[in-house]
Design a protein around this motif. Sequence first.
Motif, mmCIF file in Angstrom:
data_model
loop_
_atom_site.group_PDB
_atom_site.id
_atom_site.type_symbol
_atom_site.label_atom_id
_atom_site.label_comp_id
_atom_site.label_asym_id
_atom_site.label_seq_id
_atom_site.Cartn_x
_atom_site.Cartn_y
_atom_site.Cartn_z
ATOM 1 N N ALA A 167 0.842 -1.195 0.000
ATOM 2 C CA ALA A 167 0.000 0.000 0.000
ATOM 3 C C ALA A 167 0.878 1.247 0.000
ATOM 4 O O ALA A 167 1.887 1.304 0.708
ATOM 5 N N PRO A 168 0.536 2.266 -0.787
ATOM 6 C CA PRO A 168 1.312 3.510 -0.771
ATOM 7 C C PRO A 168 1.324 4.150 0.617
ATOM 8 O O PRO A 168 0.363 4.017 1.392
ATOM 9 N N GLU A 169 2.408 4.830 0.932
ATOM 10 C CA GLU A 169 2.505 5.566 2.197
ATOM 11 C C GLU A 169 1.694 6.842 2.081
ATOM 12 O O GLU A 169 1.862 7.607 1.132
ATOM 13 N N LYS A 170 0.840 7.101 3.051
ATOM 14 C CA LYS A 170 -0.024 8.274 3.003
ATOM 15 C C LYS A 170 0.525 9.389 3.886
ATOM 16 O O LYS A 170 0.954 9.155 5.013
ATOM 17 N N PHE A 171 0.496 10.606 3.335
ATOM 18 C CA PHE A 171 0.874 11.810 4.063
ATOM 19 C C PHE A 171 -0.333 12.731 4.021
ATOM 20 O O PHE A 171 -0.683 13.245 2.956
ATOM 21 N N GLU A 172 -0.968 12.909 5.170
ATOM 22 C CA GLU A 172 -2.281 13.544 5.187
ATOM 23 C C GLU A 172 -2.205 15.018 5.592
ATOM 24 O O GLU A 172 -1.436 15.412 6.465
ATOM 25 N N TRP A 173 -2.993 15.811 4.904
ATOM 26 C CA TRP A 173 -3.257 17.198 5.285
ATOM 27 C C TRP A 173 -4.501 17.628 4.529
ATOM 28 O O TRP A 173 -4.574 17.506 3.316
ATOM 29 N N LYS A 174 -5.498 18.119 5.253
ATOM 30 C CA LYS A 174 -6.784 18.437 4.640
ATOM 31 C C LYS A 174 -6.652 19.518 3.581
ATOM 32 O O LYS A 174 -5.883 20.460 3.724
ATOM 33 N N GLY A 175 -7.412 19.351 2.519
ATOM 34 C CA GLY A 175 -7.430 20.333 1.450
ATOM 35 C C GLY A 175 -7.074 19.723 0.111
ATOM 36 O O GLY A 175 -6.795 18.519 -0.012
ATOM 37 N N SER A 176 -7.091 20.569 -0.904
ATOM 38 C CA SER A 176 -6.827 20.142 -2.270
ATOM 39 C C SER A 176 -5.369 20.435 -2.623
ATOM 40 O O SER A 176 -4.953 21.592 -2.659
ATOM 41 N N HIS A 177 -4.598 19.385 -2.882
ATOM 42 C CA HIS A 177 -3.172 19.494 -3.197
ATOM 43 C C HIS A 177 -3.013 19.380 -4.708
ATOM 44 O O HIS A 177 -3.347 18.359 -5.304
#
Length: 333
Positions: A167-177
């Motif tokens: 599974a890909p590593e997820k780096f989370e931060w709310k919003g549209s990147h």
Amino acid sequence: MSDTRSDTVSVVERTRAVAADGSIVGAYFLGRTAVFVLGEEALLFAEPGGELRRMAVHGGAVLAAASDGARIVSGGDDGNVVTTDVGSSRVLATDPKHRWIDHVALGPDGAVAWSAGKTAFAQSKELRSWDAPSTVGGLAFLPKGFRLAVAHYNGASLWFPNAPQAAPEKFEWKGSHLGATVSPDGRFLVTSMQEPMLHGWRLADRQHMRMSGYAARVTSLGWSVGGRWLATSGSNQIILWPFQTKDGPMGKQPRLLAPAEQRVEAVACHPKQDIVAAGYGDGMLLIVRIDDGAEILAKKPGNAPVTALAWSTDGTLLAFGTESGEAGIIDLG
């Protein structure tokens, strides 16, 4: 403040004008040949001897492009991914659903990545694909190995195409990147957002970095030589974030250079020196030394924003293009 920069050292007279005859969305160098990516269908080659060659590569709008200095890979609304060198062009891939190719990226050992909708594709020896949680906003290869950063809604993911079961590593931060870049040493991932800000992560421990204070969305990013600074558009001055230390810009203020009346629309860092070129919304182009902010006027204000900048590999030529099709090559050798 006047943007004419009448008392600033100028290299405007060293410009070779290029008639692009169409909006310019990108610029690159293949050796000493400047290549301008036009908004519709074609690439325009400006040979060192003065000859101009137009090469049709897409059947419609050109939506994305990237270069490694030997070739240009482009994506279009015709669903094609096309690779072009100085002499020829060929289709690398066609989206099976004929979706628009929104983003492209080039990586180590000839790797290529592109996206269409939610699907990211990566090709080295084999073609792999991965569906992101939402529409892909940006792509960036890490400098070592075969890893791809994929920006999307609510963060970014690090995908390992050669490990399809992982599974890909997820780096989370709310919003549209909506864009992605990785520092040259591979330690930091930075995304541009729909809001006027950047967000970053230190990959080793996922430490967050918020980089705000912009007047508009950041659409142009560039790493200075050695990855010491990240130069950005989005303000009426060049904003440079420091990445010299292990903490990157965390807890530090950016360096602000070359203030003007219009916003910076495009940036390009010199390949060998701590120098950045910045194109503004009124068509002005400045070359700025990072250490002390010394400025050189490279293009006077015109009738359209600067939309494309590129340095030759040796840093002696600078190509620029504008929204209205005005273009040129400045010889700084």
